[in-house]
Design a protein around this motif. Sequence first.
Motif, PDB file in Angstrom:
ATOM      1  N   ALA A 236       0.795  -1.147   0.014  1.00 53.56           N
ATOM      2  CA  ALA A 236       0.005  -0.036   0.013  1.00 53.56           C
ATOM      3  C   ALA A 236       0.802   1.270  -0.042  1.00 53.56           C
ATOM      4  N   TYR A 237       0.195   2.462  -0.126  1.00 51.86           N
ATOM      5  CA  TYR A 237       1.102   3.841  -0.437  1.00 51.86           C
ATOM      6  C   TYR A 237       0.868   4.554   0.520  1.00 51.86           C
TER       7      TYR A 237
ATOM      8  N   GLN B 252     -16.947  -2.842   0.125  1.00 48.33           N
ATOM      9  CA  GLN B 252     -15.808  -2.549  -0.618  1.00 48.33           C
ATOM     10  C   GLN B 252     -15.845  -0.769  -0.737  1.00 48.33           C
TER      11      GLN B 252
ATOM     12  N   GLY C  53     -13.312   1.814   1.101  1.00 50.47           N
ATOM     13  CA  GLY C  53     -12.458   2.581   0.422  1.00 50.47           C
ATOM     14  C   GLY C  53     -12.728   4.104   0.819  1.00 50.47           C
TER      15      GLY C  53
ATOM     16  N   PHE D  28      -6.559   9.414   4.496  1.00 53.03           N
ATOM     17  CA  PHE D  28      -5.404  10.142   3.528  1.00 53.03           C
ATOM     18  C   PHE D  28      -5.265  11.644   4.089  1.00 53.03           C
TER      19      PHE D  28
ATOM     20  N   ARG E  40      -8.099  -0.665   4.258  1.00 52.81           N
ATOM     21  CA  ARG E  40      -7.668  -1.016   3.025  1.00 52.81           C
ATOM     22  C   ARG E  40      -7.888  -2.604   2.895  1.00 52.81           C
TER      23      ARG E  40
ATOM     24  N   HIS F  84     -11.331  -3.358   1.861  1.00 50.36           N
ATOM     25  CA  HIS F  84     -11.325  -2.872   0.792  1.00 50.36           C
ATOM     26  C   HIS F  84     -11.010  -3.851  -0.419  1.00 50.36           C
ATOM     27  N   ILE F  85      -9.707  -3.988  -0.383  1.00 56.55           N
ATOM     28  CA  ILE F  85      -9.321  -4.856  -1.507  1.00 56.55           C
ATOM     29  C   ILE F  85      -9.686  -6.174  -1.277  1.00 56.55           C
TER      30      ILE F  85
ATOM     31  N   GLU G  19      -1.155  -8.750   0.580  1.00 55.59           N
ATOM     32  CA  GLU G  19      -2.007  -7.753  -0.039  1.00 55.59           C
ATOM     33  C   GLU G  19      -3.013  -8.983  -1.078  1.00 55.59           C
ATOM     34  N   TYR G  20      -4.306  -8.361  -1.031  1.00 54.64           N
ATOM     35  CA  TYR G  20      -5.323  -9.060  -1.802  1.00 54.64           C
ATOM     36  C   TYR G  20      -5.580 -10.913  -1.370  1.00 54.64           C
TER      37      TYR G  20
ATOM     38  N   GLN H  87       1.071   5.921  -6.178  1.00 58.34           N
ATOM     39  CA  GLN H  87      -0.324   6.158  -6.511  1.00 58.34           C
ATOM     40  C   GLN H  87      -0.543   6.102  -7.898  1.00 58.34           C
TER      41      GLN H  87
ATOM     42  N   HIS I 173      -7.041   0.782  -9.787  1.00 59.19           N
ATOM     43  CA  HIS I 173      -8.752   1.171  -9.897  1.00 59.19           C
ATOM     44  C   HIS I 173      -9.419   1.157 -11.441  1.00 59.19           C
TER      45      HIS I 173
ATOM     46  N   PHE J 261      -9.232  -2.926 -12.660  1.00 61.61           N
ATOM     47  CA  PHE J 261     -10.279  -3.715 -11.841  1.00 61.61           C
ATOM     48  C   PHE J 261     -11.722  -3.310 -12.278  1.00 61.61           C
TER      49      PHE J 261
ATOM     50  N   ARG K  72      -9.418  12.481  -5.264  1.00 61.28           N
ATOM     51  CA  ARG K  72     -10.073  10.978  -5.207  1.00 61.28           C
ATOM     52  C   ARG K  72     -10.990  10.753  -4.390  1.00 61.28           C
TER      53      ARG K  72
ATOM     54  N   GLY L 145     -14.674   9.619  -5.311  1.00 62.67           N
ATOM     55  CA  GLY L 145     -15.344   8.489  -4.592  1.00 62.67           C
ATOM     56  C   GLY L 145     -16.299   8.470  -4.053  1.00 62.67           C
TER      57      GLY L 145
HETATM   58  C1  HEM Z   1     -15.654   4.737  -3.044  1.00 60.77           C
HETATM   59  C2  HEM Z   1     -14.875   4.440  -4.128  1.00 60.77           C
HETATM   60  C3  HEM Z   1     -13.461   4.253  -3.661  1.00 60.77           C
HETATM   61  C4  HEM Z   1     -12.422   4.848  -3.040  1.00 60.77           C
HETATM   62  C5  HEM Z   1     -12.610   5.983  -2.130  1.00 60.77           C
HETATM   63  C6  HEM Z   1     -11.350   3.927  -3.071  1.00 60.77           C
HETATM   64  C7  HEM Z   1     -10.111   4.057  -2.179  1.00 60.77           C
HETATM   65  C8  HEM Z   1      -8.983   3.437  -2.302  1.00 60.77           C
HETATM   66  C9  HEM Z   1      -8.090   3.629  -1.162  1.00 60.77           C
HETATM   67  C10 HEM Z   1      -7.537   4.805  -0.393  1.00 60.77           C
HETATM   68  C11 HEM Z   1      -7.141   2.674  -1.485  1.00 60.77           C
HETATM   69  C12 HEM Z   1      -5.364   2.323  -0.741  1.00 60.77           C
HETATM   70  C13 HEM Z   1      -4.547   3.022  -1.748  1.00 60.77           C
HETATM   71  C14 HEM Z   1      -3.107   3.180  -1.084  1.00 60.77           C
HETATM   72  O1  HEM Z   1      -2.736   2.076  -0.844  1.00 60.77           O
HETATM   73  O2  HEM Z   1      -2.780   4.373  -1.062  1.00 60.77           O
HETATM   74  C15 HEM Z   1      -7.579   1.701  -2.403  1.00 60.77           C
HETATM   75  C16 HEM Z   1      -6.848   0.582  -2.976  1.00 60.77           C
HETATM   76  C17 HEM Z   1      -7.470  -0.023  -4.043  1.00 60.77           C
HETATM   77  N1  HEM Z   1      -8.655  -0.026  -4.565  1.00 60.77           N
HETATM   78 FE1  HEM Z   1     -10.073   1.603  -4.259  1.00 60.77          FE
HETATM   79  N2  HEM Z   1     -11.443   2.910  -3.789  1.00 60.77           N
HETATM   80  C18 HEM Z   1     -12.838   2.936  -4.494  1.00 60.77           C
HETATM   81  C19 HEM Z   1     -13.339   2.271  -5.418  1.00 60.77           C
HETATM   82  C20 HEM Z   1     -12.721   1.292  -5.850  1.00 60.77           C
HETATM   83  C21 HEM Z   1     -13.321   0.329  -7.065  1.00 60.77           C
HETATM   84  C22 HEM Z   1     -14.530   0.600  -7.613  1.00 60.77           C
HETATM   85  C23 HEM Z   1     -12.409  -0.652  -7.362  1.00 60.77           C
HETATM   86  C24 HEM Z   1     -12.152  -1.549  -8.230  1.00 60.77           C
HETATM   87  C25 HEM Z   1     -13.231  -2.103  -8.858  1.00 60.77           C
HETATM   88  C26 HEM Z   1     -11.284  -0.452  -6.363  1.00 60.77           C
HETATM   89  C27 HEM Z   1      -9.935  -1.063  -6.538  1.00 60.77           C
HETATM   90  C28 HEM Z   1      -8.894  -0.839  -5.482  1.00 60.77           C
HETATM   91  C29 HEM Z   1      -7.669  -1.595  -5.680  1.00 60.77           C
HETATM   92  C30 HEM Z   1      -7.283  -2.802  -6.660  1.00 60.77           C
HETATM   93  C31 HEM Z   1      -6.724  -1.038  -4.599  1.00 60.77           C
HETATM   94  C32 HEM Z   1      -5.363  -1.547  -4.640  1.00 60.77           C
HETATM   95  C33 HEM Z   1      -4.383  -0.612  -5.576  1.00 60.77           C
HETATM   96  C34 HEM Z   1      -2.986  -1.072  -5.334  1.00 60.77           C
HETATM   97  O3  HEM Z   1      -2.542  -1.663  -4.546  1.00 60.77           O
HETATM   98  O4  HEM Z   1      -2.429  -0.644  -6.300  1.00 60.77           O
HETATM   99  N3  HEM Z   1     -11.468   0.630  -5.589  1.00 60.77           N
HETATM  100  N4  HEM Z   1      -8.694   2.240  -2.938  1.00 60.77           N
END
Ligand code: HEM
Lengths: 102, 221, 466
Positions: free
Chosen positions: B129-130, C28, C32, C39, C55, C58-59, C131-132, C338, C345, C348, C435, C439
């Motif tokens: 994560a970031y 999820q 998120g 943040f 997180r 979320h994932i 992760e995942y 990022q 995002h 997926f 973001r 969201g």
């Molecule tokens: C309400 C909408 C959403 C918000 C606010 C949100 C927010 C976030 C946040 C804060 C993270 C962590 C990033 C980090 O580690 O810095 C994250 C990771 C992630 N989210 Fe979301 N997300 C949302 C919707 C979605 C959707 C719709 C998907 C896919 C269908 C998704 C897929 C992922 C994935 C795959 C990660 C991991 C990314 C990585 O490690 O590169 N998210 N999200």
Amino acid sequence: MEYLDPESFLGIFASAAAVIMFGAIYVGIFTLVKIEKIKPLYIALAYLAWGVQTYSMVMLGTLVKSDPFTVKILVAAMVGYLLVPHFIYFLVHRTHERFEHN
Amino acid sequence: MSEDYKEPESVWTSNRFWSRSAGWVTGFSAVLLILLTMDTLDQITIGSAKDLENKVTKRVPSASVINYKVTYEYSDVRGHEVPVIGEKELFFGRSDYSEAEANALLDKGKLTSQAKNCMNCHTLLGNGAYYAPDLTKAWLDPAWQAGGVMQGMTGTTSVDEAMSVFLQNPDKYASHARRMPNLGITPEEAKGLVAFLKQMSSIDTNGFPRNFNKIQGSTQK
Amino acid sequence: MSIATPKYLSQSLAMKYFFVAVVLFGAQLVMGLIAAYQFIDPEFLFNVFNFSTARMVHINALVVWMLYAMIGSAYWMLPEETGIETVGIKLGTLGFYVLTLAVTVVVLVYILVQVGPGTEASIWLINEGREYLEAPRWADIGITVVVLIFVYNVFATVMKGKRTGITTVLMADLIALAGLYLAGMFYTSNITMDQFWWWWVIHLWVEATWEVFVGVLIAYGLIKVMHANRQIVEMWLWIEVTMLFGSGILGMGHHYFWIGTPEYWWEIGALFSALEPVPLVGMLVHVIYDMGKHNGKVNNGPAFNWFIVNAFGNFLGAGVWGFMHTLPQINIYTHGSQFTAGHGHLAFYGAYATILIGMMYVAIQRRNGIEEMRSTSTSKWAVSLITIGVLGMTVALTLSGYVQAFVERAEYGATWDGYFIAQGATWFTQGIDWRLAMGVVTFIGFLLLVKDLLTIAKRSKALANS
Ligand code: HEM
Ligand code: HEM
Ligand SMILES: [Fe+2]
């Protein structure tokens, strides 16, 4: 691996995105012409998109400091990409003849 | 492609041809991947204490690397920075950990990193994560060295002690508004984690992170 | 020919899977939003419900809801493709309840227990911290058993019923997909070895087996929703499988640049992953082609819209955003930034969320015997808001990632200090703010989606009767 100039980051991301986008525009227009949705004349636009794509690819290769040989390979790959949709529509055409006209 | 040209059994338009192609291409890729995997597994298997004594370079050095000084230096041959294992160095007051002791520490640290979910805030080797800094070379980071902010804040005089004190109460030693939470890390777990971080910093990551330390002007050519 | 199908038990089971998938999708998004808000205000729920926990859920919810919707889609298609009821459907239904119970327990433990001591027991009982693949080991084993039942259902049904190109690919793909999960189920103290196998699961899922699954869904969708010619669609499917596996399997090299693995992965990863967008362009064009051929005549408006968003989203998220950071020369500056999150995002969402939602609409239509299901204004708002929201988040994160590459990596040398300097840069924080805003837009779209999924059948029927 060479260090990149931060000043060229923007160009790198833009040219990388352009390679894929224009790649899709090329085959997209090509397809629309093939299925007679737009006039055959537009095929020129398709080849133009391919030209821009190739230019972007060379730019990308140069900005990430590939050696000249790699850049030549990239251009060769682009020629391959030019041929791909021709081949695909040759197939589709044949398949249609087989399955829809009898 | 003339209009009335018909060739009912053309291979190109037969699904048999294409399903076979799919099979062959997939099979070929899979075999190549497996061959490459066998070679890679060989190269990333963890080294031994003997390797360290004999100065045999391993991509992933033994846990016994905690007995040695690790630096990250520019290599002209490789064209980027690589970890360099130097002289003996004290790790929590000792530099004579047996291989079994070192392995036990590394194991404790790696397990703790998973149980505490480090990877869902930090990146390890750039994956995760970031929300918090990358931990790949945390052991070597200027922030933790003498004169860096972390030793001063924790009132310690070495990287290992600074990290251990910090990890047990991270929310008390915050350097920024975004603090690390208290995860209930015990002294024993902290020691394991520090061993894990030190060993990770000795892994040959092909120069990632790039120009690490540039801010201190030390290792970049 | 009526669109109504006999009431297959397999399809009732599919509806159950879809239902849980939507619930998890909602969970999820809530997680998120919490993580995204943290943040901006790091004190929010600090030491109570930390970023890492939000997180993780979320994932993990993301992966699990997609697997649910994929299993649901397979149970849905099977009887239609094979012409028979799914073999062993009773066992399959039992599997659903076992799996759902397990998922519920896992999530409750994530939320209530969060972390454990550094022992093997924590990895078996609380979370695996990868992760995942956070699911604890006991759940891994449970999941494997249920998935084996599912694979058996598919296999036995395909063997007994009518065999089509679609079911052949589906069956082979599911066996590979399930088998790969095993690569993520062991512990090692060697972090390089750990990540090496971890990518076997993650990459070979999302860039090989899941993409092929999408190919199957597109093929099915084009036939059912647009009445496309099966021969042509199946030929395309085989060509796509060839291209997807031909590029995606060795494309895995793009994750082996910096984790301790040898340098030869630079060339292999660059070459094969650079080819990965080609099949995605192919899929996009395939949809354009069939749309043109059939003059946009469709019997399911909302499903059609989601399929179109899929074609473009897959192309943009995986193809364009993937290619932008896949060359090692560039990846060393963007790896773990990022930028990666932006790509994650859109990819997926574009490649998977969209088509799986489309499948839910297909199922609702056919389950209720609706000859022609038109989009309602709620359907249109839902697809638009969610898409704008995710696209907006992606653009915002790309901006933040760009700042990180520039400031943290190039200027300050990727140190602890460099990291925090970049995190504080104005453009970076702007990206993080946007973001969150986007969201929220996504979340509103999701609420409308739920409303639409629950009501569209009734409205369509009323419309047909009036
Ligand atoms: C309400 C909408 C959403 C918000 C606010 C949100 C927010 C976030 C946040 C804060 C993270 C962590 C990033 C980090 O580690 O810095 C994250 C990771 C992630 N989210 Fe979301 N997300 C949302 C919707 C979605 C959707 C719709 C998907 C896919 C269908 C998704 C897929 C992922 C994935 C795959 C990660 C991991 C990314 C990585 O490690 O590169 N998210 N999200
Ligand atoms: C639908 C397909 C895809 C999905 C769902 C997907 C998703 C993801 C996610 C979630 C990550 C971050 C993993 C992490 O948390 O560490 C990632 C990383 C990555 N993806 Fe994809 N991806 C897809 C396709 C592609 C394609 C086609 C390419 C290349 C053309 C690509 C290139 C990359 C690269 C280079 C990384 C590593 C980023 C880094 O170094 O931090 N992806 N992908
Ligand atoms: Fe990948």
